[in-house]
Design a protein around this motif. Structure first.
Motif, mmCIF file in Angstrom:
data_model
loop_
_atom_site.group_PDB
_atom_site.id
_atom_site.type_symbol
_atom_site.label_atom_id
_atom_site.label_comp_id
_atom_site.label_asym_id
_atom_site.label_seq_id
_atom_site.Cartn_x
_atom_site.Cartn_y
_atom_site.Cartn_z
ATOM 1 N N UNK A 94 0.810 -1.219 0.000
ATOM 2 C CA UNK A 94 0.000 0.000 0.000
ATOM 3 C C UNK A 94 0.843 1.269 0.000
ATOM 4 N N UNK A 95 2.158 1.148 -0.103
ATOM 5 C CA UNK A 95 3.007 2.343 -0.119
ATOM 6 C C UNK A 95 3.640 2.538 -1.488
ATOM 7 N N UNK A 96 3.929 3.784 -1.786
ATOM 8 C CA UNK A 96 4.618 4.151 -3.027
ATOM 9 C C UNK A 96 5.626 5.245 -2.708
ATOM 10 N N UNK A 127 -0.379 17.055 2.481
ATOM 11 C CA UNK A 127 -0.579 16.016 1.473
ATOM 12 C C UNK A 127 -0.290 14.630 2.024
ATOM 13 N N UNK A 128 0.654 14.546 2.976
ATOM 14 C CA UNK A 128 1.001 13.266 3.604
ATOM 15 C C UNK A 128 1.590 13.539 4.980
ATOM 16 N N UNK A 149 -2.355 6.587 -1.763
ATOM 17 C CA UNK A 149 -3.219 7.751 -1.991
ATOM 18 C C UNK A 149 -2.443 9.045 -1.739
ATOM 19 N N UNK A 150 -1.673 9.081 -0.666
ATOM 20 C CA UNK A 150 -0.875 10.277 -0.366
ATOM 21 C C UNK A 150 0.197 10.485 -1.427
ATOM 22 N N UNK A 151 0.821 9.407 -1.907
ATOM 23 C CA UNK A 151 1.848 9.521 -2.953
ATOM 24 C C UNK A 151 1.245 10.106 -4.223
ATOM 25 N N UNK A 155 2.392 13.610 -5.903
ATOM 26 C CA UNK A 155 2.809 13.668 -7.317
ATOM 27 C C UNK A 155 1.994 14.705 -8.075
ATOM 28 N N UNK A 156 0.688 14.710 -7.881
ATOM 29 C CA UNK A 156 -0.167 15.666 -8.586
ATOM 30 C C UNK A 156 0.145 17.103 -8.180
ATOM 31 N N UNK A 157 0.293 17.329 -6.892
ATOM 32 C CA UNK A 157 0.578 18.687 -6.393
ATOM 33 C C UNK A 157 1.943 19.165 -6.874
ATOM 34 N N UNK A 158 2.939 18.273 -6.876
ATOM 35 C CA UNK A 158 4.291 18.696 -7.246
ATOM 36 C C UNK A 158 4.417 18.976 -8.737
ATOM 37 N N UNK A 159 3.449 18.531 -9.551
ATOM 38 C CA UNK A 159 3.458 18.896 -10.974
ATOM 39 C C UNK A 159 3.129 20.377 -11.157
#
Length: 168
Positions: A94-96, A127-128, A149-151, A155-159
């Motif tokens: 469940x982690x990324x 975010x996490x 989910x947090x990863x 990722x989306x926010x850092x784009x």
């Protein structure tokens, strides 16, 4: 003077013989790095070995061979170094991990693999929480591990914009 030296030498030889034949005492089996190991690479059976240590020298959180194999180190380990739960990245499916650029590059110097952080996006939105730093690259990119989910949020926010990390 020569007599004293001979007596002392005899006592030392006798002591060495006694120590050699005495039982070694209790020991604890711990998993150690079989050779120098880099961070971030899943461990194989060839990367670890079992060593016996006196109980006072066995670290708390020592892992078994089955707990270590397949998981990655959060920081490099030297040959013979005992492996503990704190040194291994989560083995959970469940982690990324996600690479991010930070809003304040000066924070990178404070981070090490294994550091626990909160990842904060625009507008102080968390975010996490309690993410783990997996790697710090080139003084500007940080790889953090969090639940899937947090990863994805990170990722989306850092784009769109750099994120910030708060140290725990």
């Amino acid at each position: 003077m020569v007599l004293i030296r001979r007596i002392l030498a005899g006592v030392l030889v006798l002591l060495a013989v006694v120590l050699a034949v005495l039982p070694a005492g209790p020991s604890v089996d711990v998993v150690v790095a079989a050779r120098d190991l880099p961070p971030g690479v899943p461990l194989t059976g060839d990367d670890v070995r079992v060593a016996s240590l006196p109980p006072p020298l066995a670290p708390s959180g020592a892992v078994s061979r089955t707990e270590a194999v397949g998981r990655a180190l959060v920081s490099a380990a030297r040959s013979g170094e005992p492996l503990t739960d704190a040194r291994l990245a989560s083995g959970s499916p469940e982690t990324s991990s996600v690479a991010v650029r930070l809003a304040d590059p000066g924070v990178v110097g404070l981070l090490r693999p294994g550091s626990r952080v909160d990842v904060v996006g625009e507008g102080a939105h968390v975010l996490a929480s309690d993410a783990s730093v997996v790697a710090v690259r080139d003084g500007e990119v940080v790889v953090v591990s969090a639940d899937r989910a947090a990863a994805r949020r990170i990722a989306a926010e850092s784009l769109a914009a750099p994120v910030a990390l708060t140290l725990r």
